[in-house]
Motif scaffolding. Structure first.
Motif, PDB file in Angstrom:
ATOM      1  N   GLU A   1       0.828  -1.192   0.000  1.00 42.58           N
ATOM      2  CA  GLU A   1       0.000   0.000   0.000  1.00 42.58           C
ATOM      3  C   GLU A   1       0.872   1.256   0.000  1.00 42.58           C
ATOM      4  O   GLU A   1       0.605   2.209  -0.730  1.00 42.58           O
TER       5      GLU A   1
ATOM      6  N   THR B   1       2.396   1.780  -3.567  1.00 45.01           N
ATOM      7  CA  THR B   1       1.484   2.273  -4.607  1.00 45.01           C
ATOM      8  C   THR B   1       0.987   3.681  -4.309  1.00 45.01           C
ATOM      9  O   THR B   1       0.661   4.431  -5.221  1.00 45.01           O
ATOM     10  N   GLU B   2       0.942   4.048  -3.025  1.00 44.54           N
ATOM     11  CA  GLU B   2       0.505   5.407  -2.718  1.00 44.54           C
ATOM     12  C   GLU B   2       1.614   6.427  -2.938  1.00 44.54           C
ATOM     13  O   GLU B   2       1.363   7.543  -3.354  1.00 44.54           O
TER      14      GLU B   2
ATOM     15  N   GLN C   1       2.951   6.543  -7.690  1.00 41.23           N
ATOM     16  CA  GLN C   1       1.697   6.163  -8.310  1.00 41.23           C
ATOM     17  C   GLN C   1       1.869   5.469  -9.655  1.00 41.23           C
ATOM     18  O   GLN C   1       0.919   4.988 -10.242  1.00 41.23           O
TER      19      GLN C   1
ATOM     20  N   VAL D   1       3.628   2.814  -9.923  1.00 42.20           N
ATOM     21  CA  VAL D   1       3.828   1.385  -9.645  1.00 42.20           C
ATOM     22  C   VAL D   1       2.463   0.752  -9.369  1.00 42.20           C
ATOM     23  O   VAL D   1       1.842   1.036  -8.357  1.00 42.20           O
ATOM     24  N   PRO D   2       1.968  -0.055 -10.304  1.00 41.37           N
ATOM     25  CA  PRO D   2       0.673  -0.690 -10.050  1.00 41.37           C
ATOM     26  C   PRO D   2       0.807  -1.809  -9.022  1.00 41.37           C
ATOM     27  O   PRO D   2       1.856  -2.461  -8.945  1.00 41.37           O
ATOM     28  N   GLU D   3      -0.253  -2.035  -8.250  1.00 40.54           N
ATOM     29  CA  GLU D   3      -0.197  -3.075  -7.241  1.00 40.54           C
ATOM     30  C   GLU D   3       0.077  -4.424  -7.888  1.00 40.54           C
ATOM     31  O   GLU D   3       0.723  -5.290  -7.304  1.00 40.54           O
TER      32      GLU D   3
ATOM     33  N   ARG E   1      -2.956  10.936  -9.796  1.00 41.52           N
ATOM     34  CA  ARG E   1      -3.472   9.808 -10.584  1.00 41.52           C
ATOM     35  C   ARG E   1      -4.976   9.945 -10.777  1.00 41.52           C
ATOM     36  O   ARG E   1      -5.702  10.202  -9.811  1.00 41.52           O
TER      37      ARG E   1
ATOM     38  N   GLU F   1      -5.076   5.157 -13.192  1.00 47.22           N
ATOM     39  CA  GLU F   1      -5.352   3.915 -12.463  1.00 47.22           C
ATOM     40  C   GLU F   1      -5.007   2.706 -13.338  1.00 47.22           C
ATOM     41  O   GLU F   1      -5.467   2.606 -14.475  1.00 47.22           O
TER      42      GLU F   1
ATOM     43  N   GLN G   1       1.094   2.278 -15.940  1.00 49.24           N
ATOM     44  CA  GLN G   1       2.421   2.587 -15.418  1.00 49.24           C
ATOM     45  C   GLN G   1       2.905   3.978 -15.839  1.00 49.24           C
ATOM     46  O   GLN G   1       3.614   4.648 -15.107  1.00 49.24           O
TER      47      GLN G   1
END
Ligand SMILES: [Zn+2]
Lengths: 184, 181
Positions: A157, A160-161, A164, A166-168, B95, B137, B140
């Motif tokens: 968490e 990713t916060e 931004q 870096v996708p989970e 984002r 969302e 990358q």
């Protein structure tokens, strides 16, 4: 002395010119599909599912880049301006290592693949988890960040916060020697 | 801003004096400190630095025919998306949620709710009138470069209207201008 950032290599679609992950929002997704199935199947798993078994296999071989047959095939079918070089898929790997019984270190690899400066990242991690964090050379000569303590569970968490881009879905944990996605 | 931009829109290209070149370099280094060590390669002292003037008081900083930065009047310099994609860590990031992507790519400004919903995210340190990278969302790479109309705090608390002006986005005229001859 300041560290020179390394440029990130981005996979652009030669059909619509956008980063491949944005083809679905581009002017003509249909036209991009053949190139995507060949060159970026991991971004569009649903497209690949629609293909038959044989092409599935081709893609598999293709992305592992082993057989010369598949390579030849690729050369013939390559689109003009198509990118040839296979890019290492960026991912962040988190592993917990227990040193002298109860002492534990969490190792984070791969943040640099997202254009993140490891020295900054290590500072932020140290501050967030109130513990020692440092950039060290990993066994494969790649830099990694070591953080004192077991911080595995808040880490995805936080990453990713904070970053931004870096996708989970790109974060993995090593658990009992197995690589498991952080998501889910 | 670059929605319909084409190279024909450039009203003049000038090789700038060494003193101006130094000033541009300095303001880029001040805005993006992480880029500083790269500026000697990116904007070499010896290579001519061209400033292309375009409509609506837009200036493009061009080296070897490649647009690298832009600004409006004497506002802060912002990287082109192709440059930002190579060095994503240089800018603060916001984002948007997935639902906002198609609007941003059509050139719309970024509305607060697209940033405050579950798929969105804000860097709370960002003030008003600041350049910011617009991420999305599940993606990358950045899809736009924005200029904030409100601070991140205000975007969160006011949560309506335009939060960020869309300056440059994927597939706009500047994106399509790989070379400026
Ligand atoms: Zn495409």
């Amino acid at each position: 002395m300041a560290v020179k950032l390394q440029p990130l290599e981005v996979l652009y679609c030669p059909v619509c010119s956008l980063p491949a992950e944005y083809c679905e929002f581009g002017p003509d997704f249909e036209k991009c599909k053949p190139w995507l199935i060949k060159n970026a199947p991991e971004l569009y798993p649903d497209l690949v599912k629609g293909e038959n078994k044989w092409s599935w296999m081709c893609i598999f071989l293709h992305s592992s880049g082993t057989t010369s047959d598949v390579k030849k095939d690729e050369e013939v079918k390559r689109l003009p301006g198509g990118k040839v070089k296979k890019k290492e898929k960026p991912e962040v790997i988190v592993e917990k290592i227990v040193r002298n019984k109860r002492k534990c270190v969490t190792i984070i690899k791969g943040l640099d693949m997202f254009g993140i400066k490891l020295s900054d990242a290590s500072k932020k991690l140290g501050k967030k988890f109130a513990s020692g964090a440092s950039v060290v050379k990993g066994p494969t000569e790649k830099d990694q960040i070591d953080v004192q303590g077991d911080i595995m569970y808040d880490l995805a968490e936080f990453i990713t916060e904070t970053w931004q881009n870096v996708p989970e879905s790109a974060i993995y944990f090593i658990e009992d020697g197995r690589k498991v996605p952080a998501m889910g | 801003m670059f929605k319909k931009f084409t190279p024909e829109e450039v009203t003049g290209q000038n090789q700038v004096k060494a003193s101006v070149q130094r000033k541009i370099r300095q303001s880029i280094a001040d805005e993006y400190p992480d880029l500083e060590p790269l500026l000697e390669d990116m904007l070499p002292k010896k290579a001519p630095l061209i400033v292309a003037k375009c409509q609506n008081h837009i200036n493009l900083v061009v080296v070897n025919n490649v647009p690298l930065f832009f600004n409006v009047r004497d506002g802060p310099y912002m990287p082109t998306l192709r440059l930002l994609h190579q060095y994503p860590g240089i800018m603060k990031m916001f984002r948007v949620d997935r639902g906002a992507i198609k609007f941003v790519l059509a050139g719309a400004n970024i509305m607060c709710p697209g940033l405050t919903s579950a798929g969105g995210a804000l860097d709370e340190e960002v003030s008003a009138d600041a350049p910011v990278a617009i991420m999305a969302e599940g993606k990358q790479h950045a899809l736009a470069i924005g200029y904030t109309k409100m601070s991140a705090q205000d975007i969160k608390s006011i949560n309506k209207g335009i939060g960020v002006d869309n300056m440059h986005y994927l597939n706009d005229g500047l994106w399509k201008t790989l070379h400026l001859d």
